[in-house]
Write a protein that holds these residues in place. Structure first.
Motif: not given
Length: 104
Positions: A85-100
């Protein structure tokens, strides 16, 4: 903390979880991948049992990395009910992951 467990196939892994599944494709030599370790720990501490986090070494599973078009590390894939349902490349802040994950 990421989960360490054996699975017979990737499809078995993604289809047998009832909560969101966050897959971290990484390599031991990858500096940004090491930066994700405490971030993923924060995500897990914050969401507890609402998410399962699994790390996959892209060098040990090159066919899997190729199948999911992993072109840079780290790459994070979020699965829900067996579907990406979603993909991220590179370092992501925890808030971005938690919100998704919460949106699921």
């Amino acid at each position: 903390m990421a989960t360490t467990r054996q699975f017979s196939s990737f499809n078995d892994l993604i289809s047998h979880t009832s909560q969101p599944l966050l897959i971290d494709f990484y390599a031991d030599w990858c500096g940004p991948c090491r930066m994700m370790v405490p971030i993923l720990d924060q995500v897990k501490q914050h969401l507890k049992t609402a998410v399962e986090i699994v790390k996959i070494d892209s060098e040990r599973y090159p066919q899997l990395a190729s199948q999911y078009r992993i072109q840079s590390l780290p790459t994070l894939l979020l699965f829900y009910h067996g579907q990406e349902v979603q993909r991220w490349e590179g370092v992501q802040p925890p808030e971005v992951l938690i919100d998704a994950i919460r949106r699921l």
